[in-house]
Design a protein around this motif. Structure first.
Motif, PDB file in Angstrom:
ATOM      1  N   PHE A 115       0.829  -1.204   0.000  1.00 17.16           N
ATOM      2  CA  PHE A 115       0.000   0.000   0.000  1.00 17.16           C
ATOM      3  C   PHE A 115       0.865   1.256   0.000  1.00 17.16           C
ATOM      4  N   MET A 116       1.902   1.261   0.829  1.00 13.53           N
ATOM      5  CA  MET A 116       2.759   2.445   0.905  1.00 13.53           C
ATOM      6  C   MET A 116       3.474   2.700  -0.415  1.00 13.53           C
ATOM      7  N   ALA A 117       3.812   1.630  -1.142  1.00  9.37           N
ATOM      8  CA  ALA A 117       4.441   1.814  -2.451  1.00  9.37           C
ATOM      9  C   ALA A 117       3.469   2.459  -3.428  1.00  9.37           C
ATOM     10  N   ARG A 118       2.186   2.118  -3.308  1.00  9.63           N
ATOM     11  CA  ARG A 118       1.190   2.680  -4.229  1.00  9.63           C
ATOM     12  C   ARG A 118       0.924   4.156  -3.949  1.00  9.63           C
ATOM     13  N   VAL A 119       1.042   4.587  -2.682  1.00  4.98           N
ATOM     14  CA  VAL A 119       0.749   5.984  -2.359  1.00  4.98           C
ATOM     15  C   VAL A 119       2.017   6.829  -2.303  1.00  4.98           C
ATOM     16  N   ASP A 120       3.178   6.236  -2.546  1.00  5.87           N
ATOM     17  CA  ASP A 120       4.435   6.981  -2.583  1.00  5.87           C
ATOM     18  C   ASP A 120       4.550   7.710  -3.916  1.00  5.87           C
ATOM     19  N   ALA A 121       5.466   8.644  -3.989  1.00 10.53           N
ATOM     20  CA  ALA A 121       5.707   9.351  -5.249  1.00 10.53           C
ATOM     21  C   ALA A 121       6.048   8.322  -6.329  1.00 10.53           C
ATOM     22  N   GLY A 122       5.368   8.402  -7.444  1.00  8.75           N
ATOM     23  CA  GLY A 122       5.569   7.444  -8.522  1.00  8.75           C
ATOM     24  C   GLY A 122       4.596   6.294  -8.493  1.00  8.75           C
ATOM     25  N   GLY A 123       3.881   6.098  -7.383  1.00 12.91           N
ATOM     26  CA  GLY A 123       2.876   5.050  -7.304  1.00 12.91           C
ATOM     27  C   GLY A 123       1.586   5.465  -7.988  1.00 12.91           C
TER      28      GLY A 123
END
Length: 593
Positions: free
Chosen positions: A488-496
């Protein structure tokens, strides 16, 4: 617990013969509860009565549910009666019960051969273990993960592996299973299938363990019994009919839709027919309009004599034969069907609308059309932003809700956030001092994060560093939850793909007050909506082509489950000339003289 409150609410059950009989039952009791029959209310009040009148402190009640959603609903209702889970009452899935009440405290003494300090394997570890086992026993170029469902189904078939049939029925699957479980143990791990299977083995082989569980929980309640399979049934037989624990089970054979993961509705049917069990039937449907209740027997293909209360509204059933192709049907859905429903039903919110389909892939066409027409949606299928059953993500989402105005409105209450967090990290919060420290830390963090415009990635990064990462690393049972959080954090990080999501947006992911619900039929079970759209109801989709008799019957039960989610309106959408046989049957019976 406020005894006056549960007694006052219980009086409301008197007008329903079945509910009152279940509430008054003294011995083993099975409640056969149709859709919308008030079974959760009946179960909640029965649990409250047992704790107040039947079981003396410090003993309590264990309540096993099908999934975490069911557990959360029961917890919420019991909290409304002043009963906090985690004290004298256990509420959780059969996997959670097996793990926390049997395996973790008693595995070594029960002689199960599990490694000391074993953990629950993550998805990555399970996949790696299967690959190693496959190479050692089967070999070849095929993807080992293609064997997962076959292997797990085979594991569920045999509660006793000492019998010749374990290797005789399918020796290759037996060898693969044994090699896979050996690989897990080498990693000091068990998986979800292991939990109930090992628990049944422990209970059967150790009479002292049966007595230990009886001493703690003289009553066992089971919700959605029809969905829980052989391992749960084995536990019930061992604990309730050999040890003396009293059983209160609720279920509905007609809503059994998980045969592909081992559910066997006949187990509930046999249980209800035992001479030492009182069987109660709930026949009133308080959810659906009277016309929808009447037509539900056509959807099921059998008459169960269900009825709506005398004061129920009628409800309406619509048929929408459309152009061939999901895209064209989805376009019509958002251009005409939903706007017209909004015009007909006063104060209808988007969250009271559900679009249900046989497979998650169908939801993509619905999502694209909703986006084009400017409708906000929330998905609860396997393409959701995160799995709906994730206890960690739902707790984080509730914390976000508190930061986004909940601190002012009391929704959610801080005490509930604290209780949920304490249970979630129970392996790390063992003493009163640790609980008090956790309370101080979470209050300090949330109080300084009361800003719905905060980026959720930064908020989660700080929350993990200041509060939960140490706890997560100490909990053997949360490996999968950590993976879900990382994804989830990867999806809401910059570039996700969801970069820039704010705390306010995150806090609304689990509740859909102004979002249309998109869900598979399976994921909609247990829920209810004012307006339900059964989308993609074509021949070849439900049922799939060339079903076996067993698959055909389960497909019809799945259709029936979707049909009975609707309170006011149900819409069936399908390609003209290609309707499902289930749609055709309902339409034919409705127009018959």
């Amino acid at each position: 617990m406020s005894e006056r409150l549960y007694l006052r609410l219980a009086e409301e059950l008197r007008g329903n013969e079945g509910q009152w009989a279940a509430y008054e039952s003294k011995g083993h009791c099975v409640v056969l509860a149709g859709p919308g029959s008030g079974k959760t209310k009946t179960l909640t009040l029965k649990l409250a009565r047992i704790l107040a009148e039947d079981v003396a402190e410090p003993r309590g009640v264990a309540c096993i549910t099908y999934n975490n959603e069911c557990a959360r609903e029961l917890e919420t209702r019991l909290q409304g009666l002043g009963i906090e889970p985690g004290g004298r009452i256990f509420i959780g899935t059969v996997h959670s019960f097996s793990l926390t009440q049997i395996l973790m405290p008693y595995a070594a003494a029960a002689g199960l051969g599990l490694p000391e300090g074993f953990k629950v394997a993550t998805d990555y570890e399970r996949r790696a273990a299967l690959e190693d086992a496959f190479r050692a026993t089967v070999g070849g170029p095929e993807n080992p993960q293609n064997w997962r469902m076959r292997m797990d189904n085979y594991r569920r078939l045999f509660l006793d592996r000492s019998i010749p049939e374990w290797h005789g029925q399918d020796g290759q699957l037996a060898r693969l299973t044994e090699a896979y479980e050996d690989e897990l143990r080498r990693r000091a791990a068990i998986d979800f299938e292991d939990m109930p299977l090992l628990a049944v083995r422990a209970v059967r082989q150790n009479p002292w363990l049966q007595q230990a569980i009886l001493a703690k929980y003289p009553v066992l309640a089971v919700d959605e019994y029809q969905d829980l399979g052989r391992a749960l049934h084995g536990l019930v037989m061992g604990l309730c009919f050999r040890t003396g624990i009293r059983l209160f089970a609720v279920g509905d054979v007609d809503q059994s839709i998980y045969g592909f993961v081992g559910a066997e509705p006949l187990l509930l049917q046999r249980l209800s027919q035992r001479p030492d069990v009182d069987t109660v039937r709930l026949r009133l449907n308080y959810r659906c309009g009277s016309k929808i209740v009447a037509a539900s027997s056509y959807a099921l293909g059998e008459d169960r004599d269900y009825a709506a209360p005398d004061d129920a509204k009628q409800g309406t059933i619509y048929f929408h034969p459309g152009a061939e192709g999901l895209a064209a049907q989805a376009e019509h859905l958002f251009a005409r069907v939903i706007p017209e429903a909004q015009a007909r039903i006063e104060d209808l919110t988007l969250g009271e609308i559900a679009i249900l389909y046989p497979a998650a892939s169908i939801g993509d066409a619905v999502q694209e059309a909703a986006d084009r027409h400017g409708f906000e949606t929330i998905r609860t299928d396997n393409k959701a932003l995160y799995p709906r059953g994730s206890a960690l993500m739902r707790w984080l989402e509730a914390c976000a809700g508190w930061c986004c105005g909940g601190w002012r409105t009391g929704k959610p209450r801080f005490s509930r956030l604290l209780a949920q967090g304490t249970r979630l990290f129970r392996e790390a919060i063992l003493t009163v001092e640790q609980r008090q420290q956790f309370q101080r830390q979470i209050m300090g963090f949330l109080w300084t994060s009361r800003d719905e415009t905060l980026l959720v990635h930064g908020w989660l990064t700080r929350l993990r560093a200041e509060l939960i990462d140490d706890a997560l690393s100490s909990c053997r049972t949360l490996g999968d939850e950590i993976e879900i959080l990382e994804n989830f954090m990867a999806r809401v990080d910059a570039g996700g793909d969801r970069a820039g999501m704010t705390l306010g947006q995150f806090s609304g992911q689990g509740v859909a007050a102004d979002r249309i619900n998109l869900s598979t039929l399976h994921s909609a079970k247990g829920r209810e909506f004012q307006v339900v759209v059964l989308f993609g109801m074509d021949a070849g989709r439900i049922p799939w082509n060339n079903p076996t008799p067993k698959q055909l019957r389960e497909s019809q039960r799945l259709f029936y489950v979707g049909f009975t989610r609707a309170k006011s309106e149900i819409h069936m959408m399908y390609s003209a000339g290609q309707p499902s046989r289930f749609v055709t049957e309902v339409q034919k019976r409705l127009v018959a003289p």
